[in-house]
Design a protein around this motif. Structure first.
Motif, mmCIF file in Angstrom:
data_model
loop_
_atom_site.group_PDB
_atom_site.id
_atom_site.type_symbol
_atom_site.label_atom_id
_atom_site.label_comp_id
_atom_site.label_asym_id
_atom_site.label_seq_id
_atom_site.Cartn_x
_atom_site.Cartn_y
_atom_site.Cartn_z
ATOM 1 N N TYR A 69 1.951 -11.403 7.211
ATOM 2 C CA TYR A 69 1.242 -10.625 6.415
ATOM 3 C C TYR A 69 2.308 -10.393 5.089
ATOM 4 C CZ TYR A 69 -0.308 -5.743 5.070
ATOM 5 O OH TYR A 69 -0.772 -4.530 4.359
ATOM 6 N N ASP A 182 -2.087 -1.297 9.456
ATOM 7 C CA ASP A 182 -0.985 -0.863 8.313
ATOM 8 C C ASP A 182 -1.312 0.503 7.875
ATOM 9 O OD1 ASP A 182 0.963 -0.701 6.349
ATOM 10 O OD2 ASP A 182 0.227 -2.257 5.140
ATOM 11 N N LYS A 244 5.138 4.228 5.529
ATOM 12 C CA LYS A 244 4.476 3.152 5.544
ATOM 13 C C LYS A 244 4.908 2.288 7.114
ATOM 14 C CE LYS A 244 3.939 1.818 0.740
ATOM 15 N NZ LYS A 244 3.967 0.857 -0.150
ATOM 16 N N ILE A 246 3.479 -0.121 10.678
ATOM 17 C CA ILE A 246 2.345 -0.870 11.265
ATOM 18 C C ILE A 246 2.156 -0.268 12.799
ATOM 19 C CG2 ILE A 246 2.610 -2.933 9.580
ATOM 20 C CD1 ILE A 246 3.977 -4.169 12.019
#
Length: 294
Positions: A69, A182, A244, A246
């Motif tokens: 990613y 995400d 942020k 995941i």
């Protein structure tokens, strides 16, 4: 509904891989630090070209999947069949090594920020020798949506569910049913998302920090820490700062794992066979690469 709590914190440690690329590794630091079906989680990120410019020259894989990613930057993927794929900011490559693939991943920039993740996802024994396959996904192919109280979610794989909201990801239908989200959250924002109760799950913050339940208290998850979550069907996340992170979850395989570098099989004999095949130029079996349907 039962809330998942933090069972273990794994601080990412800087290591180097490929031809000297500096990365932060959490899952995969040792054989004990895995979470079935996930084998390894690397986070790379630097604006110093010397940290990434040497890239990952041609190398083999057998027996698992790799998911790359790319948050920022530009990498060129090439494989033994002559295929090329450009992985740019916001894009994803989902590659099934299966029986075998030989590929390279090389930076196409000499300066600027390169940042992203690579995840290694195990395959069950019945699928370890299937034909190699992959798909390159441009950013616009990855479903994303605004969250109710601000922020957003990108759903790379699986099905994201939070309250009334449901969003299907780009990749679905694999045997381990991987979930890969995400999340971009605002400071103070809280999100409660659903996950299958019997799946293993973790959260990794790559910017900012979050708070998760930990028994009768709460645990603060600092940047570049992987939080292994206990069983339950709901994850409650509170962003302590603009964050942020995941979220990964998957159906456990429950089979023996024997790994030797880029080969992941079920028995030592299968590893020895992979090494012999690679040395004899037979790792891939001259198989054509298939396309994963999305």
């Amino acid at each position: 509904m039962s809330i998942r709590t933090v069972q273990q914190l794994i601080p990412a440690r800087q290591v180097s891989d490929g031809a000297g690329v500096k990365i932060k590794r959490s899952l995969g630091l040792s054989q004990q630090l895995r979470l079935d079906p996930f084998l390894m989680l690397d986070c790379f990120g630097s604006d110093e070209a010397s940290d990434y410019i040497a890239g990952f020259p041609a190398h083999p894989h057998r027996g698992f999947e790799t998911v790359t990613y790319m948050l920022h930057g530009h990498m060129l993927h090439q494989d033994h069949m002559g295929n090329k794929g450009h992985l740019k900011s916001g894009g994803v490559q989902w590659m099934t090594a299966g029986r075998g693939i030989i590929h390279s991943e090389m930076p196409q920039q000499e300066s600027g920020l390169m940042q992203g993740f690579q995840l290694w996802l195990n395959l069950p024994a019945a699928e370890k020798m299937k034909a190699a396959a992959y798909v390159d996904m441009a950013p616009e192919q990855i479903p994303q949506a605004a969250l109710a109280d601000g922020g957003q979610v990108k759903v790379i794989a699986g099905r994201f569910q939070a309250g009334e909201m449901a969003l299907d990801g780009a990749i679905r239908g694999l045997s381990t049913d991987p979930q890969f989200y995400d999340l971009h959250l605002l400071a103070g924002q809280q999100v409660s998302l659903s996950l299958p109760a019997d799946y293993n799950a973790l959260l990794y913050a790559y910017e900012g920090s979050v708070e998760l339940p930990a028994g009768q208290q709460a645990a603060s998850i600092a940047v570049h820490h992987a939080a292994i979550l206990g069983q339950g069907d709901r994850v409650q996340i509170k962003a302590l700062t603009d964050t942020k992170a995941i979220v990964l979850a998957g159906k456990p395989i429950g089979e023996p794992v024997v790994q030797y570098g880029p080969f992941v099989m079920n028995t030592p004999d299968e590893i020895e066979q992979a090494i012999r095949d690679y040395q004899a130029g037979k790792l891939t079996g001259d198989q054509p690469l298939q396309a994963i349907q999305i």
